[in-house]
Design a protein around this motif. Structure first.
Motif, PDB file in Angstrom:
ATOM      1  N   ARG A 200     -70.942 -75.075 -29.397  1.00 24.38           N
ATOM      2  CA  ARG A 200     -71.371 -74.125 -30.426  1.00 24.38           C
ATOM      3  C   ARG A 200     -70.262 -74.029 -31.470  1.00 24.38           C
ATOM      4  O   ARG A 200     -69.083 -74.189 -31.162  1.00 24.38           O
ATOM      5  N   LEU A 201     -70.640 -73.824 -32.693  1.00 23.60           N
ATOM      6  CA  LEU A 201     -69.649 -73.733 -33.771  1.00 23.60           C
ATOM      7  C   LEU A 201     -68.942 -72.384 -33.692  1.00 23.60           C
ATOM      8  O   LEU A 201     -69.517 -71.346 -34.026  1.00 23.60           O
TER       9      LEU A 201
ATOM     10  N   VAL B 225     -75.784 -75.609 -41.441  1.00 21.44           N
ATOM     11  CA  VAL B 225     -75.126 -76.003 -40.189  1.00 21.44           C
ATOM     12  C   VAL B 225     -74.313 -74.841 -39.637  1.00 21.44           C
ATOM     13  O   VAL B 225     -74.349 -74.545 -38.428  1.00 21.44           O
TER      14      VAL B 225
ATOM     15  N   PHE C 277     -80.720 -79.131 -35.470  1.00 24.76           N
ATOM     16  CA  PHE C 277     -79.973 -80.164 -36.203  1.00 24.76           C
ATOM     17  C   PHE C 277     -80.828 -80.811 -37.291  1.00 24.76           C
ATOM     18  O   PHE C 277     -80.291 -81.444 -38.202  1.00 24.76           O
TER      19      PHE C 277
ATOM     20  N   THR D 279     -70.739 -79.292 -33.984  1.00 28.80           N
ATOM     21  CA  THR D 279     -71.812 -78.544 -33.337  1.00 28.80           C
ATOM     22  C   THR D 279     -72.577 -79.364 -32.304  1.00 28.80           C
ATOM     23  O   THR D 279     -73.534 -78.863 -31.700  1.00 28.80           O
TER      24      THR D 279
ATOM     25  N   CYS E  93     -74.012 -82.541 -32.925  1.00 29.62           N
ATOM     26  CA  CYS E  93     -75.098 -83.345 -33.497  1.00 29.62           C
ATOM     27  C   CYS E  93     -75.005 -84.803 -33.034  1.00 29.62           C
ATOM     28  O   CYS E  93     -76.028 -85.469 -32.846  1.00 29.62           O
TER      29      CYS E  93
ATOM     30  N   GLY F  51     -75.514 -73.516 -36.302  1.00 27.73           N
ATOM     31  CA  GLY F  51     -74.556 -74.013 -35.334  1.00 27.73           C
ATOM     32  C   GLY F  51     -73.805 -72.913 -34.623  1.00 27.73           C
ATOM     33  O   GLY F  51     -73.351 -73.084 -33.487  1.00 27.73           O
TER      34      GLY F  51
ATOM     35  N   SER G 243     -76.426 -73.397 -29.405  1.00 30.62           N
ATOM     36  CA  SER G 243     -75.498 -74.385 -28.838  1.00 30.62           C
ATOM     37  C   SER G 243     -76.291 -75.604 -28.380  1.00 30.62           C
ATOM     38  O   SER G 243     -77.504 -75.536 -28.154  1.00 30.62           O
TER      39      SER G 243
END
Length: 482
Positions: free
Chosen positions: A237-238, A224, A195, A47, A49, A228, A232
């Protein structure tokens, strides 16, 4: 040292089925606890972090002197809290921070050493301290949260010492600030505030609700995934694809870790069935009966020798079976003994001749690996001293009343500052050898455990006062005679 003999069949059965060998506690911890934290770390990386931590470090250091090295320290400490691997930390953050340090004026050896020492310390930084910390909690049969609390002050001391030294090196060598345009801290937090939530959930679950470590990590992972996928950071972005790719990546990492831990379990099993481990422990205990100092020094050497070329997790498993029992038998508290072996086992990452973190950094700097390792040892001197303090200063592990913990920590930070000035050889001006030796002596008296002197805080307070006066005189004299 003597051992017992066994047939090949007896050895094979013991190594395969006995819970003190291959299928022991370390393998169980990896399969039930560590795997969830690795998944948690993989999700955070997916994501963005890692980029958030580096940006936050750069923003917080701004345009201060030596900001490139300070960015490396802060960024590696933050990133290390989710990676749990020194070499991985070096490779990930070093490709960004090492070129910055070299451009700002640090030599290749200095840049590599700073990155190596900062990345190695990531395994000590709560809340995720690498698999060894989970193994420690399981071995001692205490909550993981207790290990996190005990590790906090030593980790802060570690990074404070490195931070002071790179700042003094920058002042001594006229190293400029980073030439990279940085954002403001509030801008970085505005974009990446989400985060912080997974770590808050993780810590709140463990400390407020006494949730097990693996369940707390699962709650953090869910956090997360939710935030996530909704937010973004720098375009990351997840997605569904990246989420599902986290599973096999976690599996690969766990597989590597399982092989390491299983191999260590086989070694421990062989030592157990042959009584070799008992013989080593007995020999160390006999040393401890004659001199605790000798026992600690030999144990520290054993930890670093066994750790050379091995990941910290494998080293800890071996040392917990071979060295920690002797320390505990000598009267050292169990948590202090295990923290002792964790630190010295971890120091193999920067201690030549096989210093994996330093060598990894040297491949990026394209400089000499051995010199990088020696410079990293110099910068990380406090990590060779603090483990000895665990034994005699329980306040460092937060095993005392609050006032004693605060006072002891402040005194040790000041003492670390004195010795760090001596190591760099600069405070307002370049220092000659007598002045550096004097600061080392003052720092040693200030940092000396009360239990060895039996005069309470008096010697430490007097040493702090003398050191403060001496540094003030150095600063004053440098202005009078520039």
């Amino acid at each position: 040292m003597t051992g017992t003999g066994s047939t090949l069949t007896e050895i094979a059965v013991y190594l395969t089925f006995d819970p003190n060998a291959l299928l022991g506690t370390p393998l169980s911890v990896v399969a039930t606890i560590v795997i969830v934290f690795i998944f948690f770390g993989k999700l955070l990386v997916k994501t963005g972090c890692g980029e958030f931590f580096i940006d936050l470090a750069m923003a917080s250091m701004g345009k201060r002197r030596g900001s490139a090295a300070k960015t490396s320290i802060v960024g590696s400490a933050l990133f290390g809290s989710i990676s749990g691997s020194a070499v991985s930390n070096v490779v990930t953050t070093g490709v960004m921070t090492i070129p910055l340090m070299k451009r700002s004026g640090y030599s290749g050896v200095q840049a590599g050493a700073v990155e190596a020492i900062a990345s190695t310390g990531g395994q000590l930084m709560p809340p995720i301290m690498g698999a060894a910390a989970f193994l420690m909690a399981q071995t001692l049969e205490i909550p993981y949260s207790e290990v996190v609390v005990a590790s906090l002050l030593p980790a802060l001391l570690y990074y404070i010492s490195v931070f002071i030294q790179v700042d003094l090196i920058a002042a001594r060598d006229n190293i400029i600030s980073s030439d990279v345009k940085v954002k403001l801290v509030k801008e970085v937090l505005k974009e990446g505030w989400h985060f912080i939530l997974p770590f808050a959930v993780l810590l709140y679950s463990m400390f407020a609700h006494n949730t097990s470590a693996e369940l707390a990590a699962l709650y953090g992972s869910i956090t997360v995934i939710i935030f996530g996928s909704l937010r973004s950071y720098q375009g990351k972005r997840l997605s569904i694809k990246s989420l599902f790719s986290s599973f096999p990546e976690t599996g690969y990492t766990v597989m590597e870790l399982t092989m390491i831990v299983a191999g260590a379990g086989l070694v421990i099993g062989l030592l157990n069935i042959s009584s070799g481990g008992f013989a080593l422990t007995l020999s160390l205990v006999q040393l401890g009966d004659s001199s605790l100092t000798i026992l600690l020094l030999i144990s520290a050497c054993v930890c670093m020798v066994l750790g050379m070329g091995m990941p910290t997790t494998g080293v800890y498993v071996l040392l917990a079976a071979l060295v920690a029992p002797a320390l505990i038998e000598a009267g050292i508290p169990a948590l202090a003994a295990h923290m002792f072996i964790l630190y010295f086992g971890m120091m193999s990452m920067i201690t030549p001749p096989i210093a994996l973190a330093a060598f990894a950094a040297a491949t990026i700097t394209e400089d000499k690996p051995m010199q990088t390792g020696m410079e990293a040892m110099k910068l990380g001197w406090v990590a060779y001293v603090v483990p000895l303090l665990f034994i005699f200063t329980p306040e460092l592990l937060m095993e005392a009343d609050l006032l004693s913990i605060i006072l002891t920590f402040i005194i040790i930070v000041i003492a670390v500052h004195f010795i760090s000035v001596a190591m760099v050889g600069y405070f307002a001006k370049r220092l000659k050898v007598p002045a550096r030796l004097l600061l080392v002596c003052i720092g040693a008296v200030a940092i000396a455990p009360q239990s060895l002197i039996n005069l309470g805080y008096l010697p430490s307070i007097v040493a702090v006062a003398l050191g403060g006066v001496f540094l003030f005189w150095l600063a004053y004299s440098s202005k009078q005679n520039p």
